[in-house]
Design an enzyme around this catalytic site. Structure first.
Site, short mmCIF file in Angstrom:
data_model
loop_
_atom_site.label_atom_id
_atom_site.label_comp_id
_atom_site.label_asym_id
_atom_site.label_seq_id
_atom_site.Cartn_x
_atom_site.Cartn_y
_atom_site.Cartn_z
N ARG A 54 -0.49 -8.40 10.17
CA ARG A 54 -0.63 -9.92 9.82
C ARG A 54 0.07 -10.63 10.99
O ARG A 54 1.13 -10.35 11.32
CB ARG A 54 -0.13 -10.11 8.51
CG ARG A 54 -1.24 -9.93 7.24
CD ARG A 54 -0.71 -10.29 6.19
NE ARG A 54 0.26 -9.57 5.59
CZ ARG A 54 1.69 -9.90 5.70
NH1 ARG A 54 2.20 -11.21 6.04
NH2 ARG A 54 2.77 -8.97 5.51
N LYS A 194 -5.27 -11.18 2.18
CA LYS A 194 -3.88 -12.18 1.79
C LYS A 194 -4.13 -13.49 1.62
O LYS A 194 -3.63 -14.23 1.16
CB LYS A 194 -2.87 -11.61 2.81
CG LYS A 194 -2.17 -10.33 2.75
CD LYS A 194 -1.72 -9.99 1.48
CE LYS A 194 -0.55 -9.02 0.87
NZ LYS A 194 -0.87 -7.44 0.94
N HIS A 213 2.91 -9.92 -6.12
CA HIS A 213 2.53 -8.99 -4.71
C HIS A 213 3.27 -7.92 -5.39
O HIS A 213 4.54 -7.05 -5.05
CB HIS A 213 3.41 -9.43 -3.54
CG HIS A 213 2.98 -8.59 -2.43
ND1 HIS A 213 4.01 -8.31 -1.42
CD2 HIS A 213 1.97 -7.92 -2.02
CE1 HIS A 213 3.32 -7.52 -0.46
NE2 HIS A 213 2.03 -7.53 -0.71
N SER A 231 5.76 -5.09 2.24
CA SER A 231 4.77 -4.27 2.84
C SER A 231 5.38 -2.83 3.42
O SER A 231 6.80 -2.88 3.80
CB SER A 231 4.46 -4.76 4.11
OG SER A 231 3.46 -4.08 5.04
N LYS A 235 4.26 0.62 -2.68
CA LYS A 235 3.22 -0.07 -3.72
C LYS A 235 2.06 0.87 -3.89
O LYS A 235 1.64 1.23 -5.08
CB LYS A 235 2.81 -1.48 -3.59
CG LYS A 235 4.00 -2.45 -3.74
CD LYS A 235 3.43 -4.10 -3.67
CE LYS A 235 2.73 -4.39 -2.11
NZ LYS A 235 3.62 -4.05 -0.91
N THR A 236 1.22 1.12 -2.75
CA THR A 236 0.04 1.73 -2.74
C THR A 236 0.13 3.28 -3.10
O THR A 236 -0.26 3.90 -3.87
CB THR A 236 -0.74 1.66 -1.25
OG1 THR A 236 -0.92 -0.03 -1.19
CG2 THR A 236 -1.83 2.25 -1.38
N ASP A 250 -2.03 -3.88 -4.98
CA ASP A 250 -1.40 -4.96 -4.31
C ASP A 250 -1.03 -6.39 -4.77
O ASP A 250 -0.04 -6.84 -4.54
CB ASP A 250 -2.29 -5.01 -3.00
CG ASP A 250 -1.36 -5.71 -1.58
OD1 ASP A 250 -0.05 -5.42 -1.52
OD2 ASP A 250 -1.99 -6.55 -1.09
N ARG A 316 -4.52 1.49 8.86
CA ARG A 316 -4.82 1.23 7.43
C ARG A 316 -6.15 1.91 6.94
O ARG A 316 -7.02 2.28 8.21
CB ARG A 316 -5.00 -0.14 7.32
CG ARG A 316 -3.77 -0.97 7.27
CD ARG A 316 -2.98 -1.13 6.15
NE ARG A 316 -1.80 -1.62 6.01
CZ ARG A 316 -1.07 -2.18 5.13
NH1 ARG A 316 -1.30 -2.04 3.93
NH2 ARG A 316 0.16 -2.69 5.45
N1 LIG Z 1 9.82 7.86 -1.42
C1 LIG Z 1 8.87 7.10 -0.82
N2 LIG Z 1 7.93 6.40 -1.58
C2 LIG Z 1 7.14 5.70 -1.26
N3 LIG Z 1 6.49 5.73 0.15
C3 LIG Z 1 7.10 6.63 0.80
C4 LIG Z 1 8.08 7.34 0.52
N4 LIG Z 1 8.74 8.19 1.79
C5 LIG Z 1 7.78 7.87 2.50
N5 LIG Z 1 6.98 6.89 2.22
C6 LIG Z 1 5.83 6.40 3.06
O1 LIG Z 1 5.93 4.56 3.05
C7 LIG Z 1 4.89 4.35 3.26
C8 LIG Z 1 4.48 3.25 1.98
O2 LIG Z 1 3.54 2.40 2.40
P1 LIG Z 1 2.70 1.85 1.06
O3 LIG Z 1 2.44 2.52 0.05
O4 LIG Z 1 1.38 1.55 1.84
O5 LIG Z 1 3.64 0.43 0.92
P2 LIG Z 1 2.90 -0.82 0.39
O6 LIG Z 1 1.73 -0.58 -0.42
O7 LIG Z 1 4.13 -1.43 -0.62
O8 LIG Z 1 2.90 -1.70 1.74
C9 LIG Z 1 3.79 5.36 3.19
O9 LIG Z 1 3.19 5.47 4.48
C10 LIG Z 1 4.44 6.54 2.49
O10 LIG Z 1 3.79 7.78 3.12
C1 LIG Z 2 -1.98 -5.58 3.48
C2 LIG Z 2 -0.84 -5.77 3.48
O1 LIG Z 2 -0.05 -5.29 2.37
P1 LIG Z 2 1.02 -4.20 2.02
O2 LIG Z 2 1.40 -3.58 3.18
O3 LIG Z 2 1.90 -4.72 1.08
O4 LIG Z 2 0.20 -3.15 1.31
C3 LIG Z 2 -0.21 -6.63 4.34
O5 LIG Z 2 0.68 -6.89 4.46
O6 LIG Z 2 -0.75 -6.78 5.47
MN LIG Z 3 -0.10 -1.59 -0.03
#
Ligand SMILES: Nc1ncnc2c1ncn2[C@@H]1O[C@H](COP(=O)(O)OP(=O)(O)O)[C@@H](O)[C@H]1O
Ligand SMILES: C=C(OP(=O)(O)O)C(=O)O
Ligand SMILES: [Mn+2]
Length: 532
Positions: A54, A194, A213, A231, A235-236, A250, A316
């Site tokens: 972003r 977003k 969020h 980010s 979360k995911t 999200d 992504r």
């Molecule tokens: N202990 C952990 N808990 C969660 N994610 C982790 C951890 N260790 C490494 N990671 C990595 O960190 C990243 C978390 O990203 P994601 O779940 O997409 O975050 P968000 O959705 O909050 O943006 C992923 O690439 C995941 O593989």
């Molecule tokens: C898609 C997004 O959200 P997040 O990384 O929190 O999953 C982003 O920040 O562009």
């Molecule tokens: Mn996410």
């Protein structure tokens, strides 16, 4: 396809218009137009060029009588209504010569609180992306669909700072009064989702609904959990868990009716994705329908290489939530039992889990702490603290105290247990220590969610004041006490004091808006720092 021009009310008559195409024809269009390639297994692989994340600094909100008192201008850059109108004129001209893809979709699974959005795309894959991500109307709903907000996304458009009041040729222009968001000069698909989030974050507090969020999951026992986080904090990753029902990854709302997803799809980070640690998300990379942004694949075998970050650190994957086994169809669940705040603490100071009082939860919600590490931004070699209020400052049009007050009331009313979870570094800071194993985070979370952790033993953290469990079967005791994982204890104490100081400094702007109890939840920054 309807022959009437769905954009007529906007004064736009594009060269060619495709309305509400389903997934397969959008796939074909994306391939035919050379927008992407098919990977082994069927995923659609696209590249976004310059922008792989972003452009938060290129987002502007129209400042007028309508928004003057409702938007928090300290956090939202403004443009004038005249600048927006010029931008819109130029968008219209750009659209007229173009082939466009339009979807009519909903944001919000709760019928009382959803918004109807018309999304206009220049790229067929963007149209597929947003169809995956938002909530798809049934044919009956489509027959009576009324466009409320309109989002136009033209990656080939170039904004002109002198004419449009922008910072660069990239623009995300938000006009709440005209119910429009114009996106130009970037192909990162996340901007569109977003933008819908921004709209709901603006609208919902008016109806006493808390927009968040966060990801949400639940179980047959209806023990819903909220996972706030900036980010990259997890979360995911953490909400997709075979033993739980995924509600969304999200963006959610919290009202008297319970929790509801704003979306109908997920957007997962793909870099270094491990099949073992994240089997549900990994499986989506091998499925037809998934849109993979900036992942690398072998040109001959079309085999994906998720460890190759040459196109982006932030690669992504977008897929409908039904691609995750055990996902909720309704996108709704009851009141939460637990609320988790995720932080990727790269300083290695925060414990993997801590129990928060409601006041501490409010303190951490307004602080919105995480850390950035090398790779995310050019020139970052040491971890840097990032405080983003409400765990989502770039998408929050209103003052944080509005969101904070809503959240505080809901936590109290539904007696929700709050936790802070660091998915960041253990055994030392970034560079020395290692990332918290996902397995350990999941074990601690599961124990928090099933109620067993809260019955165990805790110690009080001297610097942060929260309660930290000292034992959990299946998890190495040592990681529960970060200081014990550092070889140099004095270095740990110094780093903890430093981080506490950053929290205190950052919180100054919120002090006027919170109770004494919340102020007292601040960490103790004035620790004796051992001489270097
Ligand atoms: N202990 C952990 N808990 C969660 N994610 C982790 C951890 N260790 C490494 N990671 C990595 O960190 C990243 C978390 O990203 P994601 O779940 O997409 O975050 P968000 O959705 O909050 O943006 C992923 O690439 C995941 O593989
Ligand atoms: C898609 C997004 O959200 P997040 O990384 O929190 O999953 C982003 O920040 O562009
Ligand atoms: Mn996410």
């Amino acid at each position: 396809m309807k022959t009437s021009n769905i954009l007529a009310d906007l004064g736009v008559a594009p060269a060619k218009l495709h309305l509400n195409l389903k997934e397969a024809p959008l796939y074909e269009a994306a391939i035919r137009r050379g927008e992407g390639e098919v990977a082994k297994g069927g995923a659609l692989v696209v590249k976004t060029g310059e922008h792989t994340g972003r452009s938060a600094k290129d987002k502007f909100t129209v400042r007028n009588a309508y928004t003057e008192k409702t938007v928090w201008w300290d956090n939202n850059e403004s443009i004038t209504p005249e600048q927006f109108d010029l931008l819109w004129e130029d968008f219209q001209a750009h659209m007229n010569g173009n082939e466009l893809y339009v979807q009519q979709l909903f944001g919000g699974a709760d019928l009382d609180h959803r918004v109807s959005v018309r999304i206009v795309n220049e790229l067929a894959w963007h149209n597929l992306f947003i169809r995956h991500l938002l909530r798809r109307p049934t044919d009956a709903e489509l027959a009576t669909f009324e466009n409320d907000f309109t989002i136009v996304n033209l990656p080939s458009f170039r904004a002109d700072p002198a004419r449009h009041g922008t910072r660069s040729s990239t623009v995300i222009a938000v006009n709440f009064e005209k119910k429009m968001i114009l996106i130009g000069g970037t192909s990162y698909a996340g901007e569109t989702k977003k933008s819908v989030f921004t709209i709901l974050n603006y609208l919902l507090p008016e109806s006493n609904v808390m927009p968040m969020h966060c990801s949400v999951n639940t179980s047959e026992k209806e023990d819903a959990a909220i996972f706030f986080g900036l980010s990259g904090t997890g979360k995911t990753t953490l909400s997709a868990d075979q033993s739980r029902i995924l509600v969304g990854d999200d963006e959610h709302g919290w009202s008297e009716n319970g929790l509801f997803n704003f979306e109908g799809g997920c957007y997962a980070k793909m870099i270094n994705l491990s099949q073992e640690a994240e089997p549900e998300i990994y499986a989506t990379t091998k499925q037809w329908g998934t849109v993979l942004e900036n992942t690398v694949m072998d040109p001959v075998t079309r085999e994906l290489d998720l460890f190759d970050n040459s196109l982006a650190e932030n690669s992504r994957g977008a897929y409908p939530i039904s691609a995750i086994p055990n996902a909720s169809e309704s996108g709704r669940c009851g009141q939460p039992k637990n609320l988790i705040m995720l932080t990727a603490d790269a300083f290695g100071v925060l414990p993997p889990i801590a129990k928060l009082t409601p006041e501490q939860a409010m303190y951490h919600f307004l602080s919105g702490y995480t850390a950035k590490v090398a790779g995310t931004e050019k020139g970052v070699t040491e971890p840097t603290a990032a405080f983003s209020t409400c765990f989502g400052a770039p998408f929050m049009p209103r003052h944080p105290s509005e969101y904070g007050d809503l959240l505080g009331k809901l936590i109290e009313k539904y007696n929700v247990d709050c936790w802070l979870v660091s998915t960041g570094w253990t055994g030392g800071p970034y560079g020395t220590g290692s990332r918290m194993p996902i397995k350990a985070t999941r074990a601690l979370l599961n124990a928090a969610l099933d109620g067993s952790l809260v019955r165990g033993e805790f110690r009080k953290d001297e610097t942060f004041g929260f309660m930290v469990p000292t034992k959990l079967e299946g998890v190495d005791d040592k990681i529960l006490t970060p200081r014990e994982t550092w070889a140099d204890k004095a270095a740990y104490d110094a780093q903890a004091a430093k981080l506490a100081g950053m929290f205190v400094k950052n919180f100054k702007v919120f002090e006027a808006y919170v109770s004494d109890g919340v102020k007292a939840a601040a960490p103790v920054a004035q620790q004796t720092v051992p001489a270097e």
